[in-house]
Design a protein around this motif. Structure first.
Motif, PDB file in Angstrom:
ATOM      1  N   GLU A  10     -75.767 -24.117  14.117  1.00  0.00           N
ATOM      2  CA  GLU A  10     -76.646 -25.029  14.825  1.00  0.00           C
ATOM      3  C   GLU A  10     -75.989 -26.287  14.796  1.00  0.00           C
ATOM      4  O   GLU A  10     -75.268 -26.880  14.121  1.00  0.00           O
ATOM      5  N   LEU A  29     -80.898 -27.104   7.338  1.00  0.00           N
ATOM      6  CA  LEU A  29     -81.659 -26.479   8.182  1.00  0.00           C
ATOM      7  C   LEU A  29     -81.852 -25.108   7.816  1.00  0.00           C
ATOM      8  O   LEU A  29     -82.966 -24.628   7.696  1.00  0.00           O
ATOM      9  N   HIS A  30     -80.766 -24.394   7.896  1.00  0.00           N
ATOM     10  CA  HIS A  30     -81.018 -22.955   7.615  1.00  0.00           C
ATOM     11  C   HIS A  30     -80.199 -22.345   6.360  1.00  0.00           C
ATOM     12  O   HIS A  30     -79.944 -21.357   6.557  1.00  0.00           O
ATOM     13  N   TYR A  44     -74.208 -16.475   5.365  1.00  0.00           N
ATOM     14  CA  TYR A  44     -74.900 -16.638   6.574  1.00  0.00           C
ATOM     15  C   TYR A  44     -76.099 -17.582   6.559  1.00  0.00           C
ATOM     16  O   TYR A  44     -76.486 -17.794   5.477  1.00  0.00           O
TER      17      TYR A  44
ATOM     18  N   VAL B  98     -85.173 -32.112   5.530  1.00  0.00           N
ATOM     19  CA  VAL B  98     -85.650 -31.393   6.640  1.00  0.00           C
ATOM     20  C   VAL B  98     -86.767 -30.270   6.199  1.00  0.00           C
ATOM     21  O   VAL B  98     -86.583 -29.871   5.158  1.00  0.00           O
ATOM     22  N   THR B 100     -88.152 -26.712   7.497  1.00  0.00           N
ATOM     23  CA  THR B 100     -87.759 -25.631   8.343  1.00  0.00           C
ATOM     24  C   THR B 100     -88.611 -24.545   8.333  1.00  0.00           C
ATOM     25  O   THR B 100     -88.930 -23.835   7.334  1.00  0.00           O
ATOM     26  N   SER B 107     -86.700 -26.779  12.936  1.00  0.00           N
ATOM     27  CA  SER B 107     -86.561 -27.639  11.859  1.00  0.00           C
ATOM     28  C   SER B 107     -87.126 -29.078  12.492  1.00  0.00           C
ATOM     29  O   SER B 107     -86.705 -29.520  13.326  1.00  0.00           O
ATOM     30  N   ASN B 116     -84.424 -29.294  15.529  1.00  0.00           N
ATOM     31  CA  ASN B 116     -83.307 -28.094  15.977  1.00  0.00           C
ATOM     32  C   ASN B 116     -84.082 -27.088  16.386  1.00  0.00           C
ATOM     33  O   ASN B 116     -85.150 -26.695  15.689  1.00  0.00           O
TER      34      ASN B 116
END
Lengths: 68, 421
Positions: A10, A29-30, A44, B98, B100, B107, B116
């Motif tokens: 992202e 974030l992820h 991933y 952050v 999330t 996020s 995001n």
């Protein structure tokens, strides 16, 4: 060696939101992970490697070749 | 719908219906009129020293994140994603850049801004205005000598006005030495059955229970058993009750050393108090040092409480009308030597920790006290009863040591009996 700052998953700055630990960059974030030395996507949700740039040091200044 | 509290509270006679401790509608009203409006304690500043340090807690029943932002200021946000409401932080404490949400991956940064939205183009056609979907922030946040408080109400008075005269007593806890205070160890959490007000009013005004409730614990902690247990009920002391709902009480024994030893304080803590005599007396005066800086109980309206000397500091988080969750910290003078901090932490756990000797007697009593507020109805289902009922009497607040005056015309706290709207 330098890598792009934007995560390939992202639109997020890795410097601002991520962590560099033991040679691995992790996005905050992820949790996408990349190998700092090669930009290789390690887990991933990162499926695309980070772009890497050549670096040289002259008289203490660090130059990044963004065209490479 | 508003619950009319006037039939439940008889200020002139000092009677409170037990229904205020059990009724779901009264409880809902408290969440709206008390917990959504008052200044509530969040944490201690020393828990959040570096940018990104966060701590999760509750304001009323609402989960919140308290975080040290990049500019060094503190922020407090509802721990709930603006998308589908899930928690965006599921840890008790830590450091993050952050937050999330684990549901769809939205996020937020430490300023609470939505950073995001995954698949923003595919899911929202790039039409979502992220600036409008940040985390819900408290209306006001303030710190007072290390203690962090916040309120959801933009119209709430500034924190120090809310504290009012009570500040003089709170300073006895947080302004004893030049270096201020810090918390040691982690935050202990436990739940127990009982309405949150039972705990709040006990810490506000009830030292009367100690000779009965804590007799066995004090006997176990002190060497001169009979003498010390007998002395529990005979200390000179004072009570303070603020029109704003805050209250405290403390003993005033002339000999600080004997007073502390009589409560079972270990020698290292007694010696520490004596060693800082000059500094504390210069800052607070002798009366405050031998009184509210070393003994007693206190509750800042509605649900922040502490015990000077024992140095436990806690919040009564309401969890429905018949249950609460306690978050407890141990507070020490930052300038104290490490062995004193360690001893204080151990002593606080021994006495008022989750399984502390004095804490357990309180939890047991709270559970019974709540249970007697509910009587079975003839149909077999649980129902509550008003104080006018013959089956279950009211709770009386009129029995107070030394109380001989006219009852107060107003019930303490932001809401006044009979005028709740």
């Amino acid at each position: 060696m330098a890598t792009a700052d934007t995560c390939t998953h992202e639109d997020a700055s890795l410097a601002e939101n991520g962590y560099l630990d033991d040679g691995t960059i992790e996005c905050g974030l992820h949790l996408a992970r990349f190998e700092a030395a090669t930009g290789k996507a390690l887990s991933y949700p990162a499926e695309v490697d980070l772009t890497t740039y050549a670096v040289k040091v002259e008289n203490g200044d660090v130059f990044v070749d963004v065209a490479s | 719908m508003t619950v009319d509290l006037s039939p439940l509270i008889d200020v002139d006679r000092g009677l409170i219906s037990r229904e205020v401790f059990t009724d779901a509608a009264v409880y809902e009203q408290e969440l709206q009129q008390i917990f959504a409006r008052c200044w509530l304690f969040l944490c201690h500043e020393t828990q959040l020293t570096r940018p990104g340090d966060f701590f999760t807690t509750y304001m009323g029943e609402d989960p919140v994140i308290v975080v040290r932002r990049r500019d060094g200021t503190l922020g407090c946000y509802l721990n709930s994603c603006r998308h589908r409401g899930m928690r965006v932080c599921r840890a008790d404490a830590g450091n993050a850049k952050v937050f999330t949400c684990t549901y769809h991956g939205w996020s937020y940064d430490t300023q609470g801004r939505l950073k995001n939205v995954p698949y923003e183009r595919e899911a929202y056609y790039d039409e979502i205005d992220k600036s409008k979907w940040g985390l819900t922030e408290v209306a006001q946040l303030d710190t007072y000598k290390g203690l962090v408080f916040a309120t959801w109400d933009p119209a709430a008075p500034p924190f120090q006005d809310y504290l009012g005269d009570f500040r003089w007593y709170l300073d006895a806890l947080v302004d004893r030495r030049a270096g201020g205070t810090e918390v040691v160890g982690g935050v202990q959490r436990w739940r127990f059955k009982g309405n949150w007000k039972l705990a709040a009013e006990q810490f506000a005004s009830d030292n009367y229970h100690a000779p009965a409730s804590h007799a066995s614990a004090v006997a176990a902690l002190t060497k001169n058993v009979d003498k010390e247990v007998a002395r529990l009920g005979k200390n000179d002391g004072a009570q303070f009750s603020s029109d704003l709902g805050h209250a405290t009480g403390f003993s005033l024994g002339k000999n600080l050393e004997h007073k502390l030893l009589g409560r079972g304080f270990p020698r290292v803590l007694v010696d520490y108090q004596l060693s800082v005599w000059d500094e504390v007396v210069e800052r607070l005066g002798e009366q405050r040092f031998i009184g509210p800086a070393t003994s007693g109980h206190a509750n800042v309206f509605p649900n922040f409480a502490y015990l000077p000397g024992f140095q436990t500091m806690r919040v009564w988080h309401p969890k429905g009308p018949d249950e609460m969750e306690v978050y407890a910290w141990v507070l020490v003078d930052r300038d104290a030597p490490q062995d004193v901090k360690d001893a204080q932490r151990r002593f606080a756990q021994l006495t008022f920790g989750a399984s502390g000797a004095l804490n357990r007697t309180m939890a047991r009593t709270g559970r019974r006290s709540s249970a007697t507020c509910v009587v079975p109805s003839p149909g077999g289902s649980r129902s509550t009863t008003r104080w006018a009922s013959v089956t279950n009497g009211p709770t009386t607040t009129a029995i107070r040591v030394g109380w001989a005056g006219t009852p107060p015309s107003r019930r303490p706290g932001p809401s006044t009996a009979g005028t709740a709207s």
